[in-house]
Design an enzyme around this catalytic site. Structure first.
Site, short mmCIF file in Angstrom:
data_model
loop_
_atom_site.label_atom_id
_atom_site.label_comp_id
_atom_site.label_asym_id
_atom_site.label_seq_id
_atom_site.Cartn_x
_atom_site.Cartn_y
_atom_site.Cartn_z
N ARG A 30 4.72 20.65 22.40
CA ARG A 30 3.82 19.63 22.96
C ARG A 30 3.93 18.40 22.06
NH1 ARG A 30 -1.32 17.89 21.88
NH2 ARG A 30 -2.60 17.22 23.64
N LYS A 68 0.41 15.18 13.84
CA LYS A 68 -0.82 15.72 13.26
C LYS A 68 -0.94 15.46 11.76
CE LYS A 68 -2.18 18.90 16.86
NZ LYS A 68 -2.31 20.28 17.34
C1 7PJ Z 1 -3.09 20.75 20.88
C2 7PJ Z 1 -3.59 20.76 22.17
C3 7PJ Z 1 -2.24 21.82 20.46
C4 7PJ Z 1 -2.47 22.71 22.67
C5 7PJ Z 1 -4.35 19.04 21.13
C6 7PJ Z 1 -3.58 16.40 19.01
C7 7PJ Z 1 -4.88 17.08 19.17
N1 7PJ Z 1 -3.27 21.72 23.07
N2 7PJ Z 1 -4.38 19.68 22.32
N3 7PJ Z 1 -1.96 22.78 21.40
N4 7PJ Z 1 -3.57 19.67 20.24
N5 7PJ Z 1 -2.15 23.69 23.53
O1 7PJ Z 1 -2.72 16.35 19.88
O2 7PJ Z 1 -3.42 15.83 17.90
O3 7PJ Z 1 -1.78 21.94 19.32
S1 7PJ Z 1 -5.25 17.58 20.85
#
Ligand code: 7PJ
Length: 272
Positions: free
Chosen positions: A253, A219
């Protein structure tokens, strides 16, 4: 304890959720054959790399991302979920649209990862009527405008209060505690200072009594600190995942599953 359909995790070690983005075919013939095959191959590689959960997404929620219609999102993710039928780990669907949740769960997904924390009309009820897990995430604003002017009096307190309310709403709708995960939503309507406050205070979210998921992989907060472009943030992402786990995150994640699994293995052995 975390239950996603027939899968059960005791959470004695941190879990790695691998990100599978289903992006449109670059040479579009109106179909999605190339992107479907690429996403399935990537998912199988992440399983080999040690992922515990796969998170399949067909709509980018990055800051400034364009809206993707429900049918387009379904056309992207359903063939991938169907193509992974029988795979030995739970599949999560990254969506805030109830129609996509329903179809993905019917196709074999057993977790809903919702950046909108099941606030869409009917979303709580539809998840309650399954045995799927859900990740309730905090965001301020919407992907197209959320990074314009994020504002909080106290970011950790406000995110905590929001997640406490969403956990209560989910439980009231009939979603058992063992099926609920929370996420402070790094980068979703947060400045670098907000993100750092949340990471420093991550431990406090454990008081909500459900597993905490942290997503900082690649990010812009990491780019802002290191000065590196998105493709060069692996080391920063692994460090951030490790720091989140140290502060009590049960799930991270990530894009870089193999590297993260190795780092967490070292952390675990030192902690034995
Ligand atoms: C997240 C997400 C996060 C959860 C994305 C990216 C943006 N779902 N989906 N937590 N971020 N639960 O991966 O850069 O931080 S999309």
């Amino acid at each position: 304890m975390l239950s996603c359909g027939k899968f059960h995790f005791d959470l004695t070690r941190p879990l790695v959720m691998g990100i599978v983005n289903v992006t449109p075919d670059s040479f579009s013939d109106g179909g999605h054959h190339a992107s479907t095959a690429a996403a399935i191959a990537h998912a199988r590689q992440l399983l080999q790399d040690g992922a515990d959960i796969l998170d399949i997404g067909g709509e980018s929620t990055r800051p400034g991302a364009a809206y993707v219609g429900e049918q387009e999102e379904l056309d992207r993710v359903l063939p991938v979920i169907e193509g992974l039928h029988g795979i030995a780990l739970p599949i999560s669907i990254d969506t805030w649209k109830p129609g996509v949740m329903t179809a993905a769960l019917a196709a074999g997904a057993c977790m809903v990862n919702d950046v909108n924390a099941l606030q869409a009309e009917g979303a709580l009820e539809l998840v309650a009527n399954t045995d799927a897990a859900v990740c309730l995430m905090h965001k301020q604003g919407d992907p197209h405008n959320m990074q314009e002017q994020p504002h909080y009096r106290n970011v950790t307190d406000e995110v905590y209060a929001f997640l406490r309310e969403r956990v209560a709403a989910a439980e009231a709708a009939g979603i058992a505690r063992e099926r609920i995960v929370i996420d402070p939503g790094f980068g979703f309507g947060k400045t670098l200072a907000h993100n750092l406050d949340l990471l420093r205070g991550l431990e406090s979210f454990r008081a909500l009594g459900v597993p905490v998921l942290a997503g900082m992989s690649r990010k812009s907060m990491l780019g802002a600190i290191t000065g590196r472009e998105v493709g060069e943030r692996v080391a920063a992402s692994v460090a951030a995942a490790l720091l989140a786990v140290q502060r009590g995150a049960a799930i991270v994640r990530v894009h870089d599953v193999r590297e993260t699994v190795d780092a967490l293995r070292i952390w675990q052995v030192v902690n034995e």
